[in-house]
Write a protein that holds these residues in place. Structure first.
Motif, PDB file in Angstrom:
ATOM      1  N   GLY A  18      10.121  -2.738  16.502  1.00 53.16           N
ATOM      2  CA  GLY A  18      10.187  -1.318  16.190  1.00 53.16           C
ATOM      3  C   GLY A  18      11.232  -1.039  15.113  1.00 53.16           C
ATOM      4  N   ILE A  19      10.860  -0.210  14.147  1.00 55.37           N
ATOM      5  CA  ILE A  19      11.786   0.104  13.041  1.00 55.37           C
ATOM      6  C   ILE A  19      12.014   1.602  12.861  1.00 55.37           C
ATOM      7  N   GLY A  20      11.165   2.428  13.449  1.00 61.08           N
ATOM      8  CA  GLY A  20      11.309   3.861  13.200  1.00 61.08           C
ATOM      9  C   GLY A  20      10.752   4.724  14.304  1.00 61.08           C
ATOM     10  N   ARG A  21      11.224   5.969  14.320  1.00 60.83           N
ATOM     11  CA  ARG A  21      10.698   6.968  15.263  1.00 60.83           C
ATOM     12  C   ARG A  21      10.912   8.364  14.686  1.00 60.83           C
ATOM     13  N   ASN A  22       9.829   9.158  14.664  1.00 64.35           N
ATOM     14  CA  ASN A  22       9.901  10.548  14.194  1.00 64.35           C
ATOM     15  C   ASN A  22      10.570  10.671  12.826  1.00 64.35           C
ATOM     16  N   GLY A  23      10.216   9.796  11.916  1.00 66.43           N
ATOM     17  CA  GLY A  23      10.729   9.894  10.549  1.00 66.43           C
ATOM     18  C   GLY A  23      12.150   9.405  10.352  1.00 66.43           C
ATOM     19  N   GLY A  24      12.728   8.817  11.373  1.00 65.53           N
ATOM     20  CA  GLY A  24      14.087   8.278  11.232  1.00 65.53           C
ATOM     21  C   GLY A  24      14.212   6.931  11.921  1.00 65.53           C
ATOM     22  N   LEU A  25      15.440   6.500  12.106  1.00 67.62           N
ATOM     23  CA  LEU A  25      15.666   5.248  12.815  1.00 67.62           C
ATOM     24  C   LEU A  25      15.614   5.506  14.320  1.00 67.62           C
ATOM     25  N   PRO A  26      15.169   4.525  15.124  1.00 65.41           N
ATOM     26  CA  PRO A  26      14.965   4.725  16.569  1.00 65.41           C
ATOM     27  C   PRO A  26      16.268   4.776  17.372  1.00 65.41           C
ATOM     28  N   MET A  66      24.178   0.008 -21.368  1.00 64.35           N
ATOM     29  CA  MET A  66      24.080  -0.444 -19.981  1.00 64.35           C
ATOM     30  C   MET A  66      24.091  -1.969 -19.876  1.00 64.35           C
ATOM     31  N   ALA A  67      23.938  -2.647 -21.028  1.00 60.79           N
ATOM     32  CA  ALA A  67      23.845  -4.109 -20.979  1.00 60.79           C
ATOM     33  C   ALA A  67      25.079  -4.703 -20.323  1.00 60.79           C
ATOM     34  N   GLY A  68      24.855  -5.669 -19.456  1.00 56.54           N
ATOM     35  CA  GLY A  68      25.991  -6.350 -18.842  1.00 56.54           C
ATOM     36  C   GLY A  68      26.346  -5.795 -17.486  1.00 56.54           C
ATOM     37  N   ALA A  69      26.221  -4.502 -17.279  1.00 55.11           N
ATOM     38  CA  ALA A  69      26.588  -3.900 -15.994  1.00 55.11           C
ATOM     39  C   ALA A  69      25.376  -3.920 -15.064  1.00 55.11           C
ATOM     40  N   ARG A  70      25.266  -4.956 -14.281  1.00 55.27           N
ATOM     41  CA  ARG A  70      24.079  -5.090 -13.459  1.00 55.27           C
ATOM     42  C   ARG A  70      24.160  -4.249 -12.196  1.00 55.27           C
ATOM     43  N   LYS A  71      22.969  -3.924 -11.695  1.00 59.78           N
ATOM     44  CA  LYS A  71      22.848  -3.239 -10.399  1.00 59.78           C
ATOM     45  C   LYS A  71      21.677  -3.853  -9.657  1.00 59.78           C
ATOM     46  N   ASN A  72      21.824  -3.922  -8.347  1.00 57.75           N
ATOM     47  CA  ASN A  72      20.677  -4.289  -7.529  1.00 57.75           C
ATOM     48  C   ASN A  72      19.709  -3.120  -7.457  1.00 57.75           C
ATOM     49  N   VAL A  73      18.493  -3.442  -7.039  1.00 56.58           N
ATOM     50  CA  VAL A  73      17.431  -2.460  -6.918  1.00 56.58           C
ATOM     51  C   VAL A  73      17.054  -2.303  -5.445  1.00 56.58           C
ATOM     52  N   VAL A  74      16.838  -1.073  -5.009  1.00 58.54           N
ATOM     53  CA  VAL A  74      16.278  -0.826  -3.680  1.00 58.54           C
ATOM     54  C   VAL A  74      14.929  -0.131  -3.850  1.00 58.54           C
ATOM     55  N   ILE A  75      13.910  -0.753  -3.281  1.00 58.69           N
ATOM     56  CA  ILE A  75      12.536  -0.252  -3.400  1.00 58.69           C
ATOM     57  C   ILE A  75      12.130   0.297  -2.043  1.00 58.69           C
ATOM     58  N   MET A  76      11.658   1.531  -2.038  1.00 58.00           N
ATOM     59  CA  MET A  76      11.310   2.174  -0.754  1.00 58.00           C
ATOM     60  C   MET A  76      10.096   3.069  -0.896  1.00 58.00           C
ATOM     61  N   GLY A  77       9.446   3.321   0.233  1.00 56.74           N
ATOM     62  CA  GLY A  77       8.359   4.286   0.261  1.00 56.74           C
ATOM     63  C   GLY A  77       8.898   5.710   0.318  1.00 56.74           C
ATOM     64  N   ARG A  78       8.002   6.666   0.064  1.00 59.96           N
ATOM     65  CA  ARG A  78       8.404   8.077   0.018  1.00 59.96           C
ATOM     66  C   ARG A  78       8.997   8.570   1.342  1.00 59.96           C
ATOM     67  N   LYS A  79       8.426   8.147   2.457  1.00 57.82           N
ATOM     68  CA  LYS A  79       8.948   8.613   3.753  1.00 57.82           C
ATOM     69  C   LYS A  79      10.350   8.062   4.013  1.00 57.82           C
ATOM     70  N   THR A  80      10.585   6.818   3.609  1.00 64.53           N
ATOM     71  CA  THR A  80      11.938   6.254   3.754  1.00 64.53           C
ATOM     72  C   THR A  80      12.914   7.025   2.881  1.00 64.53           C
ATOM     73  N   TRP A  81      12.506   7.316   1.624  1.00 65.41           N
ATOM     74  CA  TRP A  81      13.350   8.147   0.743  1.00 65.41           C
ATOM     75  C   TRP A  81      13.739   9.442   1.439  1.00 65.41           C
ATOM     76  N   GLU A  82      12.731  10.127   2.030  1.00 68.81           N
ATOM     77  CA  GLU A  82      12.982  11.422   2.676  1.00 68.81           C
ATOM     78  C   GLU A  82      13.819  11.276   3.943  1.00 68.81           C
ATOM     79  N   SER A  83      13.827  10.070   4.528  1.00 72.72           N
ATOM     80  CA  SER A  83      14.599   9.845   5.759  1.00 72.72           C
ATOM     81  C   SER A  83      16.088   9.649   5.486  1.00 72.72           C
ATOM     82  N   ILE A  84      16.434   9.360   4.241  1.00 75.62           N
ATOM     83  CA  ILE A  84      17.849   9.147   3.906  1.00 75.62           C
ATOM     84  C   ILE A  84      18.527  10.512   3.775  1.00 75.62           C
ATOM     85  N   PRO A  85      19.645  10.725   4.462  1.00 73.09           N
ATOM     86  CA  PRO A  85      20.334  12.014   4.346  1.00 73.09           C
ATOM     87  C   PRO A  85      20.555  12.374   2.871  1.00 73.09           C
TER      88      PRO A  85
END
Ligand code: FOL
Length: 229
Positions: A18-26, A66-85
């Motif tokens: 289980g990873i989620g409940r009602n649009g958030g974390l369980p 921006m060259a040289g200053a790296r950043k990681n990427v986080v890929i998410m679905g729309r519902k996960t985006w909306e679940s983040i405060p």
């Protein structure tokens, strides 16, 4: 190029996946677990850690601010985006990619530095173009952060080589589940040692289960790494 960019799934799941409940974390806020997620998704790869250096960034032709200053990427679905405060999104110090069939306009308030795309590969392609144009930071690692349909799509891509799983010991009620089969014995996925996990995330991991929680409610969990060839 795009096809060789390793993707890492990061997920926290109950004993029944289980990873989620009602649009958030369980589960109630697990501060140490969430802090681990934030640290690991922010931390740039070291020259020795594998599955980390992006070929997206092999661009000798143009120098940008921006060259040289790296950043990681986080890929998410729309519902996960909306679940983040709202105060935590976009997730800071990371390039956020949100997947949706809706357009940026239909999605409402999504900042310009967030990549919106219809699927993982289109998102990476769009990001690659932004990096080339000096509109996004060169890419460190790429993490898929959910939810279930996005995890499922990622598992079907050969470039998905690692899963960082936090196994939550308590069986919370859930309405969303991790789609993969991650057993010692399943579909090419192998659990790696604690030493391998430490090298992958770039920090020390306790040999004991962690405990965390609020309301005097103690929850036990364990950080794990799975990989496939
Ligand atoms: N993986 C793991 N291991 N734990 C998670 O909680 C988790 N959550 C998601 C995906 N993978 C995960 C998706 N849900 C935030 C909120 C929800 C969320 C992911 C991230 C969030 O607000 N993150 C902030 C930290 C906020 C804080 O410190 O309280 C961040 O900066 O990452």
């Amino acid at each position: 190029s795009l096809k060789q960019l390793p993707l890492t799934l990061i997920v926290a799941a109950t004993p029944t996946n289980g990873i989620g409940r009602n649009g958030g974390l369980p589960w109630p806020m697990l501060k140490k677990e969430m802090a681990y997620f934030a640290r690991v998704t922010k931390r740039l790869p070291t020259p020795t850690s594998t599955g980390s250096t992006s070929p997206i960034n092999n661009n000798a032709s143009r120098q940008t601010s921006m060259a040289g200053a790296r950043k990681n990427v986080v890929i998410m679905g729309r519902k996960t985006w909306e679940s983040i405060p709202t105060k935590f999104r976009p997730l800071k110090d990371r390039t956020n990619v949100v997947l949706s069939t809706k357009s940026r306009t239909e999605l409402g308030s999504v900042p310009d530095d967030v990549v919106v795309a219809s699927n993982i590969l289109h998102g990476l392609e769009s990001l690659e173009q932004r990096v080339r144009n000096g509109e996004a930071a060169p890419v460190g690692r790429a993490f898929v952060i959910g939810g279930s349909s996005i995890y499922q799509a990622a598992m079907e891509l050969e470039q998905t080589k690692a899963v960082l799983l936090t196994r939550i010991a308590k069986d919370y009620e859930c309405d969303t589940f991790f789609p993969g089969e991650l057993g010692e014995s399943s579909a090419g996925w192998q659990r790696k040692s604690r030493e391998d996990l430490q090298a992958f995330v770039g920090e020390e991991i306790s040999e004991h289960a962690m405990t965390d929680g609020s309301d005097g409610e103690l929850v036990s969990f364990e950080f794990q790494l799975y990989e496939r060839p």
